[in-house]
Design an enzyme around this catalytic site. Structure first.
Site, PDB file in Angstrom:
ATOM      1  N   HIS A 120       0.763  -1.341   0.110  1.00  0.00           N
ATOM      2  CA  HIS A 120       0.010  -0.105   0.030  1.00  0.00           C
ATOM      3  C   HIS A 120       0.834   1.201  -0.080  1.00  0.00           C
ATOM      4  CE1 HIS A 120      -3.310  -2.498   1.860  1.00  0.00           C
ATOM      5  NE2 HIS A 120      -3.600  -2.711   0.470  1.00  0.00           N
ATOM      6  N   CYS A 128       4.606  14.906  -5.414  1.00  0.00           N
ATOM      7  CA  CYS A 128       3.887  15.779  -6.161  1.00  0.00           C
ATOM      8  C   CYS A 128       2.681  15.257  -7.053  1.00  0.00           C
ATOM      9  CB  CYS A 128       4.851  16.570  -6.865  1.00  0.00           C
ATOM     10  SG  CYS A 128       4.076  18.037  -7.547  1.00  0.00           S
ATOM     11  N   CYS A 149       4.972  21.375  -3.589  1.00  0.00           N
ATOM     12  CA  CYS A 149       6.492  21.116  -4.252  1.00  0.00           C
ATOM     13  C   CYS A 149       6.994  22.282  -4.788  1.00  0.00           C
ATOM     14  CB  CYS A 149       5.965  20.039  -5.426  1.00  0.00           C
ATOM     15  SG  CYS A 149       7.139  19.722  -6.515  1.00  0.00           S
ATOM     16  N   CYS A 151       7.513  22.917  -7.770  1.00  0.00           N
ATOM     17  CA  CYS A 151       6.712  23.313  -8.988  1.00  0.00           C
ATOM     18  C   CYS A 151       5.423  24.016  -8.630  1.00  0.00           C
ATOM     19  CB  CYS A 151       6.603  22.106  -9.943  1.00  0.00           C
ATOM     20  SG  CYS A 151       5.033  20.985  -9.405  1.00  0.00           S
ATOM     21  N   GLY A 188      -1.091  -9.812  12.155  1.00  0.00           N
ATOM     22  CA  GLY A 188      -1.915  -8.661  12.251  1.00  0.00           C
ATOM     23  C   GLY A 188      -2.578  -7.857  11.204  1.00  0.00           C
ATOM     24  N   GLU A 216      -7.403 -12.318  17.340  1.00  0.00           N
ATOM     25  CA  GLU A 216      -8.989 -12.422  16.869  1.00  0.00           C
ATOM     26  C   GLU A 216      -8.803 -13.537  15.677  1.00  0.00           C
ATOM     27  OE1 GLU A 216     -10.472  -7.986  18.386  1.00  0.00           O
ATOM     28  OE2 GLU A 216     -10.817  -8.814  16.408  1.00  0.00           O
ATOM     29  N   ALA A 233       1.546 -10.185  18.132  1.00  0.00           N
ATOM     30  CA  ALA A 233       2.637 -10.481  17.446  1.00  0.00           C
ATOM     31  C   ALA A 233       4.158 -10.446  18.172  1.00  0.00           C
ATOM     32  CB  ALA A 233       2.736  -9.490  16.419  1.00  0.00           C
TER      33      ALA A 233
HETATM   34  N1  APR Z   1      -0.662  -8.426  17.142  1.00  0.00           N
HETATM   35  C1  APR Z   1      -1.156  -9.108  15.979  1.00  0.00           C
HETATM   36  N2  APR Z   1      -2.541  -8.582  15.744  1.00  0.00           N
HETATM   37  C2  APR Z   1      -3.179  -7.606  16.100  1.00  0.00           C
HETATM   38  C3  APR Z   1      -2.831  -7.121  17.583  1.00  0.00           C
HETATM   39  C4  APR Z   1      -1.502  -7.629  17.868  1.00  0.00           C
HETATM   40  N3  APR Z   1      -0.801  -7.049  19.093  1.00  0.00           N
HETATM   41  N4  APR Z   1      -3.629  -6.340  17.863  1.00  0.00           N
HETATM   42  C5  APR Z   1      -4.895  -6.370  17.037  1.00  0.00           C
HETATM   43  N5  APR Z   1      -4.374  -7.087  16.098  1.00  0.00           N
HETATM   44  C6  APR Z   1      -5.234  -7.485  14.690  1.00  0.00           C
HETATM   45  C7  APR Z   1      -6.748  -7.282  15.019  1.00  0.00           C
HETATM   46  O1  APR Z   1      -7.281  -8.432  15.544  1.00  0.00           O
HETATM   47  C8  APR Z   1      -6.976  -6.939  13.519  1.00  0.00           C
HETATM   48  O2  APR Z   1      -7.226  -8.461  12.756  1.00  0.00           O
HETATM   49  O3  APR Z   1      -4.776  -6.704  13.783  1.00  0.00           O
HETATM   50  C9  APR Z   1      -5.675  -6.521  12.809  1.00  0.00           C
HETATM   51  C10 APR Z   1      -5.965  -5.063  12.293  1.00  0.00           C
HETATM   52  O4  APR Z   1      -6.813  -5.103  11.196  1.00  0.00           O
HETATM   53  P1  APR Z   1      -6.936  -3.743  10.460  1.00  0.00           P
HETATM   54  O5  APR Z   1      -7.078  -2.672  11.197  1.00  0.00           O
HETATM   55  O6  APR Z   1      -8.324  -4.084   9.609  1.00  0.00           O
HETATM   56  O7  APR Z   1      -5.599  -3.519   9.677  1.00  0.00           O
HETATM   57  P2  APR Z   1      -5.193  -4.154   8.127  1.00  0.00           P
HETATM   58  O8  APR Z   1      -5.895  -5.547   7.825  1.00  0.00           O
HETATM   59  O9  APR Z   1      -3.706  -4.014   8.232  1.00  0.00           O
HETATM   60  O10 APR Z   1      -5.980  -3.387   7.192  1.00  0.00           O
HETATM   61  C11 APR Z   1      -5.737  -3.492   5.796  1.00  0.00           C
HETATM   62  O11 APR Z   1      -7.021  -1.468   5.341  1.00  0.00           O
HETATM   63  O12 APR Z   1      -7.506   0.705   5.864  1.00  0.00           O
HETATM   64  C12 APR Z   1      -7.012  -0.047   4.768  1.00  0.00           C
HETATM   65  O13 APR Z   1      -4.915   0.654   3.585  1.00  0.00           O
HETATM   66  C13 APR Z   1      -5.518   0.300   5.017  1.00  0.00           C
HETATM   67  O14 APR Z   1      -3.531  -1.248   5.016  1.00  0.00           O
HETATM   68  C14 APR Z   1      -4.710  -1.048   5.417  1.00  0.00           C
HETATM   69  C15 APR Z   1      -6.010  -2.041   4.994  1.00  0.00           C
END
Ligand code: APR
Length: 247
Positions: A120, A128, A149, A151, A188, A216, A233
């Site tokens: 991402h 810019c 920028c 420019c 995560g 979760e 993690a």
């Molecule tokens: N260690 C590991 N995982 C964790 C922890 C932890 N300490 N705490 C929470 N989580 C988990 C949550 O349970 C959840 O499943 O991390 C996840 C975070 O999910 P999101 O907030 O949805 O993040 P992500 O999956 O990276 O989102 C994807 O969505 O908004 C867009 O571009 C943005 O890159 C992002 C994409």
């Protein structure tokens, strides 16, 4: 959980090519909020109002004032945690080659991983909107919003906003690596955003083991992933690396 940690250690020891897909959850222990769930950014802001390309084009100052300035302050001061350091240690041990991350915080590189696909994009650089010249975020003067920028064009994060394509090389390499690995650690991520959430599916279909680390369940759990190790993690990566080092 101990038995699953032991299972992961055995699977990692047996695997030739290991890769990891990470999301916001791996950076939570570094003080960076997630996007969804409790304390998530999208609980506070409507992503279509502050993180969609149309919103950025329509009102860049609003997007800068609400999202970018806040993210800049957080990303500028964040440090890698044991989750990031664990993946860097797996690379040092010759176990892991590439990290595919949805995160824009640059913490995998700061922890020492040398091959990180920023699926991402990144917040470490601004681009810019007119001439595409790039600036390191930490050098951007945000006393005037939106910053410009030389420019005259308006600067924007070199990250992927909703409504934008994933950078072609990142998409192509990630598909390649997902279909080529023996084991994918999925750490995560809520696995709800496409096409990033497709990478574990590609890995599974190509015969790899998929191991989730998350406090979760996600849509991958019991469907695509072989097993889910429920927890943070940092703690889980510490335990896996410590056991692997003893082998
Ligand atoms: N260690 C590991 N995982 C964790 C922890 C932890 N300490 N705490 C929470 N989580 C988990 C949550 O349970 C959840 O499943 O991390 C996840 C975070 O999910 P999101 O907030 O949805 O993040 P992500 O999956 O990276 O989102 C994807 O969505 O908004 C867009 O571009 C943005 O890159 C992002 C994409």
């Amino acid at each position: 959980m101990d038995d699953l940690i032991q299972q992961a250690v055995e699977d990692l020891a047996a695997a030739g090519k290991v890769t990891a897909l990470t999301g916001a959850g791996i950076s939570i222990e570094s003080g960076i909020p997630p996007f969804r769930g409790k304390g998530g950014l999208w609980e506070r802001f409507d992503p279509m109002e502050v993180a969609h390309i149309d919103a950025l084009v329509r009102d860049p100052a609003k997007v800068w004032n609400i999202l970018v300035k806040e993210m800049k302050e957080i990303v500028d001061t964040a440090e890698p945690n044991d989750g990031h350091k664990g993946l860097a240690r797996l690379e040092e041990m010759g176990k892991l080659e590439t990290v595919i991350t949805q995160n824009v915080d640059g913490l995998h590189q700061a922890a020492g991983n040398t091959d990180v696909i920023e699926f991402h994009g990144t917040f470490a650089w601004q681009r810019c909107m007119d001439c595409s010249r790039k600036y390191e975020t930490r050098d951007v003067d945000i006393s005037k919003i939106p910053p410009c920028c030389i420019c005259g064009g308006i600067l924007r994060p070199d990250a992927v906003f909703f409504g934008e394509m994933i950078p072609q090389d990142a998409l192509w390499r990630s598909r390649q690596i997902a279909s080529d690995c023996d084991l994918m650690l999925v750490i995560g991520t809520s696995a709800t955003v496409q096409p990033a959430a497709l990478m574990p599916v590609i890995a599974k279909e190509s015969g790899a083991k998929v191991v989730e680390i998350n406090p979760e369940r996600t849509p991958l759990t019991d469907q695509i992933s072989d097993y889910l190790i429920m927890g943070g993690a940092g703690d889980i990566m510490n335990r896996i690396v410590a056991a692997l080092e003893k082998l």
